[in-house]
Design an enzyme around this catalytic site. Structure first.
Site, PDB file in Angstrom:
ATOM      1  N   SER A   1       0.953  29.117   0.155  1.00 22.70           N
ATOM      2  CA  SER A   1       1.529  30.317   0.671  1.00 22.70           C
ATOM      3  C   SER A   1       1.797  30.159   2.302  1.00 22.70           C
ATOM      4  O   SER A   1       0.944  29.614   2.927  1.00 22.70           O
ATOM      5  CB  SER A   1       0.635  31.447   0.192  1.00 22.70           C
ATOM      6  OG  SER A   1       0.920  32.095  -0.850  1.00 22.70           O
TER       7      SER A   1
ATOM      8  N   ASP B   1      -3.180  26.946 -14.584  1.00 21.68           N
ATOM      9  CA  ASP B   1      -3.469  26.815 -13.358  1.00 21.68           C
ATOM     10  C   ASP B   1      -5.127  26.391 -13.323  1.00 21.68           C
ATOM     11  O   ASP B   1      -5.739  27.300 -13.857  1.00 21.68           O
ATOM     12  CB  ASP B   1      -3.137  27.842 -12.427  1.00 21.68           C
ATOM     13  CG  ASP B   1      -3.259  27.450 -11.070  1.00 21.68           C
ATOM     14  OD1 ASP B   1      -3.280  26.230 -10.602  1.00 21.68           O
ATOM     15  OD2 ASP B   1      -3.321  28.483  -9.972  1.00 21.68           O
TER      16      ASP B   1
ATOM     17  N   GLU C   1      -6.390  16.806 -10.329  1.00 13.55           N
ATOM     18  CA  GLU C   1      -6.515  16.858  -8.947  1.00 13.55           C
ATOM     19  C   GLU C   1      -7.550  15.720  -8.402  1.00 13.55           C
ATOM     20  O   GLU C   1      -8.683  15.726  -9.214  1.00 13.55           O
ATOM     21  CB  GLU C   1      -7.051  18.367  -8.577  1.00 13.55           C
ATOM     22  CG  GLU C   1      -7.354  18.438  -7.259  1.00 13.55           C
ATOM     23  CD  GLU C   1      -7.722  19.840  -6.902  1.00 13.55           C
ATOM     24  OE1 GLU C   1      -6.948  20.812  -7.532  1.00 13.55           O
ATOM     25  OE2 GLU C   1      -8.472  20.357  -6.025  1.00 13.55           O
TER      26      GLU C   1
ATOM     27  N   ASN D   1       2.259  25.420  -5.212  1.00  9.99           N
ATOM     28  CA  ASN D   1       1.776  26.473  -5.685  1.00  9.99           C
ATOM     29  C   ASN D   1       1.747  27.498  -4.782  1.00  9.99           C
ATOM     30  O   ASN D   1       1.408  27.387  -3.736  1.00  9.99           O
ATOM     31  CB  ASN D   1       0.297  26.217  -6.229  1.00  9.99           C
ATOM     32  CG  ASN D   1       0.113  25.253  -7.481  1.00  9.99           C
ATOM     33  OD1 ASN D   1       1.214  24.847  -7.821  1.00  9.99           O
ATOM     34  ND2 ASN D   1      -0.983  25.258  -7.991  1.00  9.99           N
TER      35      ASN D   1
HETATM   36  P1  13P Z   1      -2.049  30.314  -2.247  1.00 12.02           P
HETATM   37  O1  13P Z   1      -3.307  31.025  -2.073  1.00 12.02           O
HETATM   38  O2  13P Z   1      -1.693  29.630  -0.941  1.00 12.02           O
HETATM   39  O3  13P Z   1      -0.740  31.209  -2.847  1.00 12.02           O
HETATM   40  O4  13P Z   1      -2.266  29.161  -3.167  1.00 12.02           O
HETATM   41  C1  13P Z   1      -1.930  29.473  -4.565  1.00 12.02           C
HETATM   42  C2  13P Z   1      -2.681  28.281  -5.493  1.00 12.02           C
HETATM   43  O5  13P Z   1      -2.482  27.062  -5.149  1.00 12.02           O
HETATM   44  C3  13P Z   1      -2.701  28.322  -7.022  1.00 12.02           C
HETATM   45  O6  13P Z   1      -3.243  27.403  -7.726  1.00 12.02           O
END
Ligand code: 13P
Length: 340
Positions: free
Chosen positions: A226, A83, A142, A266
Site C-alpha cells: 500500500s 492470502d 514466501e 498485495n
Molecule cells: P498492505 O497492508 O500494505 O496493504 O499489504 C497488504 C498485504 O500484503 C496482504 O498480504
C-alpha cells in the site's frame, strides 16, 4: 468465465510485462468495488482472502459472492486466492472450498508469528505444491519475513529484520516447485510502514533485482505494497480520525519492481483507508443518517477509485481481453512431469 488459476494470470502478465494487484476482501462491497474497477479499466483481477477474512465472513459466503462476480462480470478473468495460509491444513481447506490459488506462508510457524526454519518452510510448501498442483491450483510461497502484523498474522518485526537471501530464494524455488514467490525487501503490512518517505535505499530494490536475475522465470510477489497516500490519511483525520503521519511504498518503487519480475502486488491498507474515510465523512456530515447504504455506497465508491488507479499504475488495465480461460484440469495436466 469461471474462476481461473493465478498461474495463468501471472504468466500472461509476465508476457505483457505488467503487474497485477491482489486486493484483500472481507465482504460484498469490497468485492463489488474491485469488480467495478476491473470493468472500468478492463483489468484481470486477483481477489484474496486472509484467514481472518475467511473467519469473519464464513468463507462459504465469500466463495459464493465470488461466483456471483464471475457471473456478473464474465469478461473479467478473476482469481480467488488465499492470502497467508499458515499451515498445510489451512491451504487444504481453501482448496476444498474452491480457491484457485493459495499462499503457503511457511516463513512463519503455524502460529503465524514465529519465524520458521528453512527446512520447515520447504517441507510445508512442498506438501501444498503437491496437493494444489494435482488440481491445477497455483501456489505462492514466501522466503524471508515481512514486517508488521496483518489480521493477527506476522512476526511484528520491522520490515528489515528478515530480508530474503537471494541464494536461499533460488534453493527454495528449486526444492518446492512453487509458482510465485513472496520476498521480503523491507515492506511491511499495515499503515505504519515508514516514518519518512522511503527511497530505493530504504526498500531493498537491489536485492529484488538480484533475486530476479537468479530466478528470471519465477513470478515475484510484493506484499505490504500500500502507498498509504496522504490524501486518504487526511480525509480520515479531517473527519475525526487520529492517524499518525506515516508513509507507504511509493508507486514508482512498485513500478520499478514490476520492471524487475514483480507480477503480483498485495494491497489492503489503502482500501481500508479509503473506506474508513468515506464512512467517517458521512457520519460527520449527516449525523441524522442511519441507513447503512448511505455510508456503504460512498465507501464502495472510494475503494473502487483507489483500486482502478492502482490497476492503471500496475499496468494490468486494458488486459482483461487477452485471456482464453484455461480450465483447472488443463492446468493440472500442465504440472504433470513429462514422461520419458
Ligand atoms: P498492505 O497492508 O500494505 O496493504 O499489504 C497488504 C498485504 O500484503 C496482504 O498480504
Amino acid at each position: 468465465m469461471p474462476l481461473v488459476s493465478m498461474r495463468q494470470l501471472l504468466d500472461e502478465a509476465a508476457k505483457g510485462g505488467y503487474g497485477v494487484g491482489a486486493f484483500n476482501v472481507n465482504n460484498m462491497e469490497q468485492i463489488q468495488a474491485i469488480m467495478e474497477a476491473a470493468r472500468e479499466t478492463q483489468s484481470p483481477v486477483i481477489i484474496q482472502a486472509s484467514r481472518g477474512a475467511r473467519a469473519y465472513s464464513q468463507d462459504k459466503f465469500l466463495y459464493h459472492l465470488m461466483l456471483a462476480a464471475t457471473e456478473l462480470y464474465p469478461e473479467i478473468p478473476t482469481v480467488l486466492h488465499l492470502d497467508h495460509g499458515n499451515s498445510v491444513e489451512t491451504c487444504k481447506s481453501a482448496i476444498e472450498m474452491g480457491f484457485t490459488s493459495v499462499m503457503m506462508d511457511g516463513s512463519l510457524m503455524p502460529d503465524g508469528k514465529t519465524p520458521s526454519s528453512f527446512e520447515y518452510n520447504v517441507d510445508a510448501t512442498r506438501q501444498v505444491v503437491e496437493m494444489a498442483h494435482a488440481k491445477g491450483i497455483t501456489v505462492e510461497g514466501e522466503i524471508g519475513c515481512l514486517g508488521g502484523i496483518e489480521d493477527g498474522h506476522g512476526a511484528g518485526l520491522d520490515g528489515l529484520s528478515h530480508l530474503t537471501d537471494p541464494v536461499q530464494a533460488e534453493e527454495f524455488v528449486k526444492l518446492t516447485g512453487l509458482d510465485a514467490l513472496a520476498i521480503a525487501i523491507g515492506t511491511s503490512h499495515g499503515a505504519y510502514k515508514f516514518t519518512s518517505k522511503p527511497t530505493g535505499e530504504t526498500l531493498k530494490m537491489e536485492r529484488l533485482m538480484e533475486i530476479h536475475r537468479r530466478l528470471p522465470n519465477v513470478h515475484l510477489v510484493m506484499h505490504g505494497s500500500s502507498s498509504v497516500p496522504k490524501e486518504l490519511q487526511d480525509v480520515i483525520n479531517q473527519y475525526g480520525g487520529k492517524l499518525k503521519p506515516t508513509w507507504g511504498v511509493p508507486v514508482e518503487e512498485i513500478q520499478l519492481g514490476i520492471r524487475n519480475g514483480v507480477r503480483k502486488i498485495n494491497v489492503d491498507t489503502d482500501n481500508r483507508l479509503a473506506i474508513t474515510g468515506a464512512i467517517r465523512k458521512v457520519f460527520m456530515e449527516k449525523p441524522e443518517e442511519f441507513d447503512p447504504r448511505s455510508y456503504m455506497k460512498p465507501a464502495r465508491e472510494a475503494m473502487k477509485k483507489v483500486v482502478a488507479q492502482r490497476m492503471v499504475q500496475f499496468g494490468q488495465a486494458g488486459h482483461a481481453g487477452d485471456y482464453t480461460p484455461i480450465s483447472m484440469e488443463e492446468m493440472a495436466a500442465r504440472y504433470q512431469p513429462v514422461a520419458v
